[in-house]
Design an enzyme around this catalytic site. Structure first.
Site, short mmCIF file in Angstrom:
data_model
loop_
_atom_site.label_atom_id
_atom_site.label_comp_id
_atom_site.label_asym_id
_atom_site.label_seq_id
_atom_site.Cartn_x
_atom_site.Cartn_y
_atom_site.Cartn_z
N TYR A 70 22.18 43.90 100.98
CA TYR A 70 23.50 44.08 101.57
C TYR A 70 23.60 45.45 102.23
O TYR A 70 22.93 46.40 101.81
CB TYR A 70 24.60 44.02 100.50
CG TYR A 70 24.69 42.70 99.78
CD1 TYR A 70 25.56 41.71 100.22
CD2 TYR A 70 23.90 42.44 98.67
CE1 TYR A 70 25.64 40.49 99.56
CE2 TYR A 70 23.97 41.23 98.00
CZ TYR A 70 24.84 40.26 98.46
OH TYR A 70 24.90 39.06 97.81
N ASP A 95 38.27 45.72 97.43
CA ASP A 95 37.93 45.78 98.85
C ASP A 95 39.21 45.88 99.68
O ASP A 95 40.33 45.93 99.14
CB ASP A 95 37.06 44.59 99.27
CG ASP A 95 37.77 43.25 99.20
OD1 ASP A 95 39.01 43.22 99.04
OD2 ASP A 95 37.09 42.21 99.31
#
Length: 290
Positions: free
Chosen positions: A104, A118
């Site tokens: 990632y 997030d």
């Protein structure tokens, strides 16, 4: 009369040929998941496009008897982008065993925490971050490399009593975080540091949450942090640049070509991954929502 029948008859024959090719597809391939839809949304859209191309009806949403067998190898958040590995036909049985490692790239923001860890969530805390240096961050990353314990986020695909934790939270129910569990990080490096933003490259085993990592890094730095962007650049042997099909290539012919290439790739992958998987056999779990 014969001339009038020729067009519809040819269309019927053509559709049967295309449908036969569709149902002969079997194996693993990768698609690009855009920001916005869930992983399930992407699969449903992919399936609908393929059935439409073959002249077949779309399945009813709530039926489990799908005429096209299809699945994915690890959920990506709706806000995340990148590689989503898809199994079709007998390939659906290969998903869990082939995809224990992923890479990632994530952009984190210092000084701001959210309930989802997030940018899609509500801000729950803001703390100073100007005192944090690049060296501070690089030193902290070492603590999150190797075999570590990680608490999954409450907003996740993990389940309680058969229902996702994220679903229960959205209903307003009180949900406790799952206990910390062992995960593995093969590599973790700082690509860019421009406060309050920082960019990390992460290679990890299955069941790992990048959102939890960024949240934990913020705490370790005596501040807080949340994910702003998340991209899965690799899952198993499939990379975003080389293997992920964008929507304009979600056709039966393109997928057939991709399957040939990807299945050859898988034939050499196990030996290349052997050392990594041996490092943490006890930590290997199926891919989860990241």
């Amino acid at each position: 009369m014969a001339g009038m029948m020729r067009g519809p008859l040819l269309d019927t024959v053509r559709n049967k040929t295309v449908a036969t090719k569709l149902f002969s597809l079997s194996g693993l391939f990768a698609v690009h998941k855009p920001k916005g839809p869930t992983s399930a949304d992407v699969l449903n859209h992919l399936q609908a496009k393929l059935l439409e191309e073959a002249g077949l009806p779309k399945p009813r949403r709530k039926t489990k008897n799908h005429i096209l067998k299809i699945g994915h190898g690890g959920i990506l958040d709706s806000a995340a982008t990148g590689v989503l590995v898809v199994g079709i036909g007998k390939g659906t049985k290969m998903l869990s065993g082939m995809l224990a490692g992923s890479k990632y790239t994530t952009i984190g923001q210092l000084g701001k925490a959210t309930d989802t860890f997030d940018s899609s969530g509500k801000v729950t805390e803001e703390r100073p971050y100007h005192q944090i240096t690049k060296e501070d961050l690089e030193n902290v990353l070492q603590k999150f490399t190797g075999s570590i314990m990680q608490v999954p986020p409450i907003y996740s695909a993990l389940k309680k009593d058969g229902q996702r934790l994220s679903t229960l939270v959205k209903r307003g129910e009180v949900v406790e975080a799952k206990p910390a569990r062992p995960v593995i990080v093969y590599s973790l490096s700082l690509r860019k540091f421009k406060p309050p933003l920082f960019t990390l490259d992460v290679e990890c085993g299955g069941g790992f949450y990048v959102r939890s990592l960024v949240n934990d890094i913020g705490r370790e730095l005596s501040s807080c942090a949340s994910v702003q962007e998340l991209t899965r650049t690799k899952q198993g042997p499939f990379t975003l640049e080389e293997h992920a099909l964008y929507e304009d290539k979600w056709t039966i012919d393109e997928i057939a070509q991709s399957l040939k290439h990807c299945m050859l790739l898988l034939s050499v992958e196990p030996s290349r991954k052997k050392l990594k998987t041996e490092l943490s056999e006890e930590h290997t779990v199926s891919c989860e929502d990241k």
